[in-house]
Design a protein around this motif. Structure first.
Motif, PDB file in Angstrom:
ATOM      1  N   ALA A 387       0.941  -1.389   0.379  1.00  0.00           N
ATOM      2  CA  ALA A 387       0.061   0.070   0.098  1.00  0.00           C
ATOM      3  C   ALA A 387       0.962   1.436  -0.182  1.00  0.00           C
ATOM      4  CB  ALA A 387      -0.900   0.043   1.364  1.00  0.00           C
ATOM      5  N   LEU A 388       2.330   1.350   0.709  1.00  0.00           N
ATOM      6  CA  LEU A 388       2.933   2.793   0.890  1.00  0.00           C
ATOM      7  C   LEU A 388       3.203   2.335  -0.749  1.00  0.00           C
ATOM      8  CD1 LEU A 388       4.437   4.093   2.770  1.00  0.00           C
ATOM      9  CD2 LEU A 388       6.238   2.506   3.291  1.00  0.00           C
ATOM     10  N   ILE A 389       3.348   1.444  -1.428  1.00  0.00           N
ATOM     11  CA  ILE A 389       4.613   1.207  -3.177  1.00  0.00           C
ATOM     12  C   ILE A 389       3.480   1.975  -3.284  1.00  0.00           C
ATOM     13  CG2 ILE A 389       5.255   0.405  -4.553  1.00  0.00           C
ATOM     14  CD1 ILE A 389       6.615  -1.593  -2.245  1.00  0.00           C
ATOM     15  N   ALA A 390       2.186   1.942  -3.339  1.00  0.00           N
ATOM     16  CA  ALA A 390       1.154   2.699  -3.683  1.00  0.00           C
ATOM     17  C   ALA A 390       1.009   3.546  -4.112  1.00  0.00           C
ATOM     18  CB  ALA A 390       0.002   2.027  -3.841  1.00  0.00           C
ATOM     19  N   ARG A 391       1.231   4.436  -2.722  1.00  0.00           N
ATOM     20  CA  ARG A 391       0.947   5.603  -2.956  1.00  0.00           C
ATOM     21  C   ARG A 391       2.264   5.970  -2.905  1.00  0.00           C
ATOM     22  NH1 ARG A 391      -1.172   4.283   2.619  1.00  0.00           N
ATOM     23  NH2 ARG A 391       1.285   4.916   3.555  1.00  0.00           N
ATOM     24  N   ASP A 392       3.791   5.566  -3.258  1.00  0.00           N
ATOM     25  CA  ASP A 392       4.753   6.096  -3.072  1.00  0.00           C
ATOM     26  C   ASP A 392       5.789   5.569  -3.823  1.00  0.00           C
ATOM     27  OD1 ASP A 392       7.464   7.939  -3.415  1.00  0.00           O
ATOM     28  OD2 ASP A 392       7.328   9.110  -2.308  1.00  0.00           O
ATOM     29  N   PRO A 393       6.012   5.373  -4.969  1.00  0.00           N
ATOM     30  CA  PRO A 393       7.204   4.045  -5.742  1.00  0.00           C
ATOM     31  C   PRO A 393       8.319   3.781  -5.431  1.00  0.00           C
ATOM     32  CG  PRO A 393       5.460   5.141  -7.496  1.00  0.00           C
ATOM     33  CD  PRO A 393       5.960   6.029  -6.363  1.00  0.00           C
ATOM     34  N   CYS A 394       8.633   5.251  -4.158  1.00  0.00           N
ATOM     35  CA  CYS A 394      10.303   5.064  -3.630  1.00  0.00           C
ATOM     36  C   CYS A 394      10.637   4.065  -3.039  1.00  0.00           C
ATOM     37  CB  CYS A 394      10.010   6.606  -3.466  1.00  0.00           C
ATOM     38  SG  CYS A 394      10.440   7.769  -4.389  1.00  0.00           S
ATOM     39  N   ARG A 401      20.911  -2.873   0.530  1.00  0.00           N
ATOM     40  CA  ARG A 401      20.197  -3.751   0.727  1.00  0.00           C
ATOM     41  C   ARG A 401      20.913  -4.914   2.090  1.00  0.00           C
ATOM     42  NH1 ARG A 401      24.514  -7.650  -2.360  1.00  0.00           N
ATOM     43  NH2 ARG A 401      24.160  -6.264  -4.120  1.00  0.00           N
ATOM     44  N   CYS A 402      21.927  -4.526   3.181  1.00  0.00           N
ATOM     45  CA  CYS A 402      21.748  -4.541   4.456  1.00  0.00           C
ATOM     46  C   CYS A 402      20.719  -4.833   5.105  1.00  0.00           C
ATOM     47  CB  CYS A 402      23.834  -4.443   4.181  1.00  0.00           C
ATOM     48  SG  CYS A 402      24.843  -4.866   3.142  1.00  0.00           S
ATOM     49  N   ASN A 403      20.303  -3.737   5.168  1.00  0.00           N
ATOM     50  CA  ASN A 403      19.672  -3.258   6.233  1.00  0.00           C
ATOM     51  C   ASN A 403      18.275  -2.895   5.673  1.00  0.00           C
ATOM     52  OD1 ASN A 403      21.070  -3.999   7.952  1.00  0.00           O
ATOM     53  ND2 ASN A 403      21.826  -1.956   8.114  1.00  0.00           N
ATOM     54  N   ARG A 404      17.856  -3.208   4.449  1.00  0.00           N
ATOM     55  CA  ARG A 404      16.840  -3.256   3.453  1.00  0.00           C
ATOM     56  C   ARG A 404      16.104  -1.811   4.000  1.00  0.00           C
ATOM     57  NH1 ARG A 404      12.481  -7.875   3.896  1.00  0.00           N
ATOM     58  NH2 ARG A 404      14.466  -8.986   3.115  1.00  0.00           N
ATOM     59  N   VAL A 405      16.722  -1.007   3.084  1.00  0.00           N
ATOM     60  CA  VAL A 405      16.409   0.460   3.346  1.00  0.00           C
ATOM     61  C   VAL A 405      15.544   0.816   2.482  1.00  0.00           C
ATOM     62  CG1 VAL A 405      16.836   2.648   4.570  1.00  0.00           C
ATOM     63  CG2 VAL A 405      18.007   0.969   5.018  1.00  0.00           C
ATOM     64  N   THR A 406      14.960   1.590   1.841  1.00  0.00           N
ATOM     65  CA  THR A 406      14.152   2.223   0.769  1.00  0.00           C
ATOM     66  C   THR A 406      14.124   3.319   0.476  1.00  0.00           C
ATOM     67  OG1 THR A 406      11.816   2.460   1.252  1.00  0.00           O
ATOM     68  CG2 THR A 406      12.326   0.518   0.496  1.00  0.00           C
ATOM     69  N   GLU A 407      15.060   4.163  -1.029  1.00  0.00           N
ATOM     70  CA  GLU A 407      14.343   5.058  -1.326  1.00  0.00           C
ATOM     71  C   GLU A 407      13.317   5.802  -0.607  1.00  0.00           C
ATOM     72  OE1 GLU A 407      15.196   6.242  -5.384  1.00  0.00           O
ATOM     73  OE2 GLU A 407      14.491   8.232  -5.346  1.00  0.00           O
ATOM     74  N   GLU A 409      12.240   5.557   2.416  1.00  0.00           N
ATOM     75  CA  GLU A 409      13.062   6.034   4.012  1.00  0.00           C
ATOM     76  C   GLU A 409      14.425   6.856   3.904  1.00  0.00           C
ATOM     77  OE1 GLU A 409      12.796   1.225   3.997  1.00  0.00           O
ATOM     78  OE2 GLU A 409      13.000   1.852   6.243  1.00  0.00           O
ATOM     79  N   VAL A 410      15.023   6.730   3.001  1.00  0.00           N
ATOM     80  CA  VAL A 410      15.735   7.887   2.837  1.00  0.00           C
ATOM     81  C   VAL A 410      15.636   8.771   2.608  1.00  0.00           C
ATOM     82  CG1 VAL A 410      18.502   8.165   1.456  1.00  0.00           C
ATOM     83  CG2 VAL A 410      17.407   5.949   2.287  1.00  0.00           C
ATOM     84  N   VAL A 411      14.302   9.633   1.742  1.00  0.00           N
ATOM     85  CA  VAL A 411      14.140  10.697   1.695  1.00  0.00           C
ATOM     86  C   VAL A 411      13.422  11.575   2.396  1.00  0.00           C
ATOM     87  CG1 VAL A 411      12.287  12.116  -0.121  1.00  0.00           C
ATOM     88  CG2 VAL A 411      13.955  10.958  -0.872  1.00  0.00           C
ATOM     89  N   ALA A 412      12.607  10.512   3.233  1.00  0.00           N
ATOM     90  CA  ALA A 412      11.779  10.862   4.590  1.00  0.00           C
ATOM     91  C   ALA A 412      12.834  10.941   6.250  1.00  0.00           C
ATOM     92  CB  ALA A 412      11.305   9.801   5.116  1.00  0.00           C
ATOM     93  N   ALA A 413      14.136  10.482   5.536  1.00  0.00           N
ATOM     94  CA  ALA A 413      14.782  10.870   6.929  1.00  0.00           C
ATOM     95  C   ALA A 413      15.640  12.650   6.610  1.00  0.00           C
ATOM     96  CB  ALA A 413      16.056   9.561   6.933  1.00  0.00           C
ATOM     97  N   ILE A 414      15.869  11.987   5.078  1.00  0.00           N
ATOM     98  CA  ILE A 414      16.299  13.715   5.083  1.00  0.00           C
ATOM     99  C   ILE A 414      15.497  15.185   5.224  1.00  0.00           C
ATOM    100  CG2 ILE A 414      17.440  15.349   2.800  1.00  0.00           C
ATOM    101  CD1 ILE A 414      18.088  12.547   1.091  1.00  0.00           C
ATOM    102  N   ARG A 415      14.086  14.894   4.722  1.00  0.00           N
ATOM    103  CA  ARG A 415      13.061  15.242   4.841  1.00  0.00           C
ATOM    104  C   ARG A 415      12.672  15.718   6.695  1.00  0.00           C
ATOM    105  NH1 ARG A 415       9.218  14.034  -0.281  1.00  0.00           N
ATOM    106  NH2 ARG A 415      11.005  14.784  -1.506  1.00  0.00           N
ATOM    107  N   ARG A 416      13.377  15.136   7.370  1.00  0.00           N
ATOM    108  CA  ARG A 416      13.151  14.816   9.253  1.00  0.00           C
ATOM    109  C   ARG A 416      14.550  15.763   9.200  1.00  0.00           C
ATOM    110  NH1 ARG A 416       9.996  11.064  12.239  1.00  0.00           N
ATOM    111  NH2 ARG A 416       7.821  10.116  10.757  1.00  0.00           N
ATOM    112  N   GLY A 417      15.441  15.984   8.129  1.00  0.00           N
ATOM    113  CA  GLY A 417      16.509  16.409   9.215  1.00  0.00           C
ATOM    114  C   GLY A 417      18.163  15.947   8.977  1.00  0.00           C
TER     115      GLY A 417
END
Lengths: 474, 412
Positions: A387-394, A401-407, A409-417
């Motif tokens: 459902a999350l991907i359907a809202r935002d394909p990122c 790969r090692c800790n399974r982090v998506t683009e 989540e990275v963008v969200a982290a940047i937007r959080r500071g």
């Protein structure tokens, strides 16, 4: 009424949040570019039970109280906390008495569930430990967490409740009038405030000096660690301690919340001015390894991916510096030696209450304790992830790969500071895994540059002077 | 979550995976290839230097050119890029993947694991000192330069003389970086001789054998490293330390097979890669393996050959045409062997063994097993793998052995 908190480590962050339970304004100053980059980011990440502490001390009181608060605080802030328990291992008959002493002390302090376990039973429960083990003290209330995640989450929640965060801003002066605090000066501006809290970690003695408050001094104590990733579950069932020495809890084997294992820390006292000496040493790493192997001889050393060191502030008088001082309006939550992390939630609650009483602050009815967690796809059920991907394909594009982090989540982290590669790493775990960023650093650099609309050579590992690239190829 | 049914699922779109998928499709298997990157090619995509394809295509190609040839061979393969593997079911050939269109469950008859290898990080060496910006594993530096067009630094030292380290020394030199040298802990270079000549000698870049980095300096950005000579056991010698000012350290200290996605499949304790037989089949009968997830190979041509074999056999397994293997005989690394793939051989079938010698030898004899077949080899170097082909008769004679040791000994 306005309170300034100096230092956005786990102590300052939790304190800022607790102060938001009351009326009044909260300013949080942090010299580094991000939250939790001092003592908070390089320690054992253990929530101690309290049995190591001497009854009657502030360390003992706040350790036991803090431990009890961790489920609530981490629950509200959506921070990992796992109460996996710990064993203190006696490896010779001569060490049995120490276990008895720790148990008696812990029971006096009200530490729950302590139990002496015979050697055979220890070997049955922990097949990998040193077979020489003769007995162990089991302490089920010991937990593990992510201290930097706790600091970040507490700051986010504080800011959501009205606090303001000033990163990359160093407090250079404290203004006193008629024996009480009236303001702070920073390298950028001056602020009128009614109270100041010194939560400056390794710099707490300097901040105290700015207010003219005498303190016993701090010794930077270096602890070196080795980090292993992807270790078998049998090695991760509990924290393992040796029998402590009079001045240190010793070298431990500590599972991390994300499937790794920490070996350490060593304890080397440095000169007072060596406050950024976070380098590892040949001797220190050898000691960490030897200490850990004493507890678990067959550690899979091929899984070591990182060596690092952290400094912890050892107050010369051996105790936390807490509460009010001879300068009215100047408070301290400093000298936070171990178990400072464990004690932090309890100290924050107690001190915020005291400041509120002194300043006559009423409870803030609108305080919201819950912090909405940023999405972490690795922990989502498939249908929610879809459902999350359907809202935002990122959120379907894996960056780490090692800790399974998506683009996403990275963008969200940047937007959080997050402004740096380390800022992304500490918020998302991208780069913390088995490849240590060898696979994802270039992608994270590109995302940081894109989101900040900056050139790649303006993006750094951890702030000014640590750029990752120097420009474009010719 | 969508479900997709195929005969063969190939994980990894590098040389091994593409060759496997092409071979599986060629024998009629419905084949899907999942690749995490935005393009096919894997590490080939960033290897813009020539030197690929001399064996497979009889001409010298760059990495992207070699990849393009393989892409052109993917007739009938469904290749999904930007698709990451999440988990493989340990009990049957079924996997979950994710991409920007969501999660997909892929049910297959066989799986080929071709996820390659990652670079060993500097932290694994437990080198003391600080951890400033300016430390790059070689492949990361290569992507920064060749894919992103970014310069990692101005003055660099390369730690490790494997092929990637040598290639990056030249690449950075060509981009105007001052490359002060390549440091190798062993007394001989780790990479191919042709790379030592073409990447270092031709550009006057020094190679320091029997040296290593013993300390990293700098808080924000790297300011330098301390080098020291090592003894025969690789231990730094006190008194030989010297400081070398650099802002960039390129770390090329080995590859680690990427096998974490199939935790249930047995590993070869010597290589850390998946344990597979000469059929490239693991102990999990539907799981096949090819490429650097077995052990780091020297030539992509060989990787492609292994990939094709794995793909063909996986397709036959998926269709129930692969007869159950007789008990495989474990193959063990004996004297002067540093790496060996695969991990076991199937008696009565032709077998190809690939091995790496520990020490260089002018003329050598390779012996397979006690009183077993021998081959001779010339100019043996640790960087270059030796191929040993065994006939079906030769392997049949080994059927009763508990294990077979492979040795490389000097011939006078």
């Amino acid at each position: 009424m306005r309170t300034a908190v100096i230092g956005a480590g786990v102590v300052g962050a939790l304190l800022a949040r607790e102060l938001c339970r009351y009326e009044g304004e909260v300013l949080l100053f942090e010299r580094e570019l991000d939250v939790g980059w001092g003592v908070t980011k390089a320690n054992s990440a253990i929530v101690h039970a309290g049995f190591h502490e001497r009854p009657g001390t502030a360390s003992a009181r706040f350790c036991v109280e803090g431990n009890a608060l961790f489920p609530e605080v981490c629950g509200e802030l959506a921070v990992p906390f796992q109460r996996i328990g710990a064993y203190v291992l006696a490896l010779a008959d001569g060490e049995r008495a120490a276990l008895e002493g720790l148990r008696a002390r812990g029971e006096e302090l009200g530490v729950p569930g302590l139990e002496l376990v015979a050697g055979d039973e220890v070997r049955r429960r922990l097949p990998d430990v040193n077979p020489a083990v003769v007995a162990a003290l089991w302490a089920p209330s010991v937990g593990i967490t992510e201290p930097w995640a706790l600091a970040l989450a507490a700051v986010e929640n504080a800011c959501a409740n009205g606090a303001s965060l000033h990163v990359g801003e160093e407090v250079t002066g404290i203004c006193l009038r008629a024996g009480r605090v009236r303001g702070v000066r920073t390298d950028r501006a001056a602020y009128d405030v009614d109270a100041v809290v010194n939560a400056a970690g390794l710099d707490a003695d300097r901040v105290a000096a700015l207010a003219g408050v005498p303190v016993p001094g701090l010794v930077p104590r270096r602890g070196e660690y080795l980090l292993l990733v992807d270790v078998p579950p049998s090695l991760r069932s509990a924290v393992l301690f040796p029998v402590p020495t009079p001045h240190s809890k010793g070298v431990l084997v500590v599972p991390t919340v994300d499937g790794g294992l920490l070996l350490g820390p060593t304890a080397a006292d440095l000169a007072p001015e060596e406050r950024d000496a976070t380098e590892t040493t040949t001797d220190g790493l050898a000691q960490a390894l030897a200490g850990a192997r004493r507890l678990v001889p067959g550690l899979p050393l091929g899984k070591v991916v990182k060596a690092f060191a952290g400094l912890r502030p050892e107050p010369r008088d051996g105790e936390f510096w807490l509460g009010e001082t001879n300068v009215r309006g100047f408070y301290q939550a400093a000298g936070m030696r171990s178990p400072g992390l464990t004690a932090a939630p309890a100290i924050a609650r107690w001190l915020a209450g005291g400041i509120a009483a002194d300043l006559g602050l009423a409870p803030r009815a609108s305080f919201r304790p819950l912090r909405p967690a940023p999405p972490r796809v690795a922990e989502l059920p498939p249908e929610e992830w879809d459902a999350l991907i359907a809202r935002d394909p990122c959120y379907g594009r894996i960056v780490c790969r090692c800790n399974r982090v998506t683009e996403g989540e990275v963008v969200a982290a940047i937007r959080r500071g997050a402004r740096t590669v380390d800022g992304v790493k500490f918020r998302t775990r991208a780069g913390f895994g088995r490849c240590q960023g060898g696979t994802c650093t270039d992608r994270i650099l590109a995302l940081l540059a894109r989101e900040a609309n900056a050139a790649p050579d303006e993006i750094s590992l951890r702030g000014p002077g640590s750029a990752l690239v120097v420009g474009r190829v010719r | 979550m969508r479900t997709h049914r195929v005969d063969v699922l190939v994980v990894g779109g590098g040389a091994a995976g593409m060759a496997a998928a092409a071979a599986a499709a060629r024998v009629g298997a419905r084949t899907v290839l999942v690749e995490e990157g935005a393009r096919l090619g894997g590490v080939l995509d960033q290897c813009i230097h020539p030197g690929f394809g001399l064996h497979r295509y009889r001409e010298e190609l760059t990495g992207p050119e070699f990849a393009a040839r393989l892409v052109a061979e993917l007739d009938g393969v469904e290749a999904w890029t930007g698709q990451s593997l999440l988990a493989v079911d340990p009990n049957r050939p079924r996997a979950r993947t994710v991409g920007s269109e969501g999660l997909v469950e892929i049910e297959a008859g066989a799986v080929v694991w071709a996820a390659g290898a990652r670079e060993r990080p500097l932290g694994a060496l437990r080198v003391p000192g600080t951890r400033p910006a300016g430390l790059f594993v070689a492949g990361l530096a290569q992507r920064l330069v060749n894919i992103h067009g970014l310069l990692p630094g101005r003055r660099a030292l390369v730690l490790g003389s494997g092929d990637i380290g040598l290639i990056m020394a030249r690449r950075l030199h060509l981009e105007g970086v001052e490359v002060v040298g390549v440091v190798e802990i062993r007394p001989h270079p780790g990479g191919l001789l042709r790379n030592v000549v073409q990447c270092l000698d031709d550009f006057g870049i020094p190679l320091l054998l029997s040296h290593t980095v013993v300390e990293v300096h700098g808080r924000g950005r790297l300011t330098g490293v301390t080098l020291a000579e090592v003894d025969g056991a690789g231990a730094p010698q006190p008194g030989t330390e010297r400081f070398v000012p650099v802002d960039t350290l390129i770390v090329s200290v080995g590859l680690v097979p990427e096998v974490e996605g199939v935790p249930f499949a047995p590993r070869d304790p010597a290589t850390g890669g998946l344990a597979a037989s000469t059929r490239l089949q693991t102990a999990v009968p539907w799981l096949f393996a090819a490429g650097n997830c077995l052990a780091p190979f020297d030539l992509v041509d060989t990787v492609a050959t292994f990939g094709a074999r794995a793909g063909t056999l996986a397709a036959r397994h998926a269709r129930g045409e692969l007869s159950p293997a007789p008990r495989p005989v474990p193959v063990r690394m004996g004297r002067n062997v540093a790496a060996l793939v695969p991990s076991s051989l199937v008696p009565g079938e032709e077998a190809i063994l690939y091995l790496r010698a520990r020490e260089p030898l002018d003329r050598a004899r390779v012996t397979v097993g006690p009183d077993g077949p021998t081959r001779t080899a010339r100019g043996v170097r640790p960087a270059e793998m030796i191929e040993v082909r065994l006939t079906a008769e030769e392997t049949a004679a080994m059927a009763c052995l508990q294990e077979v040791a492979v040795e490389v000994t000097a011939l006078r």
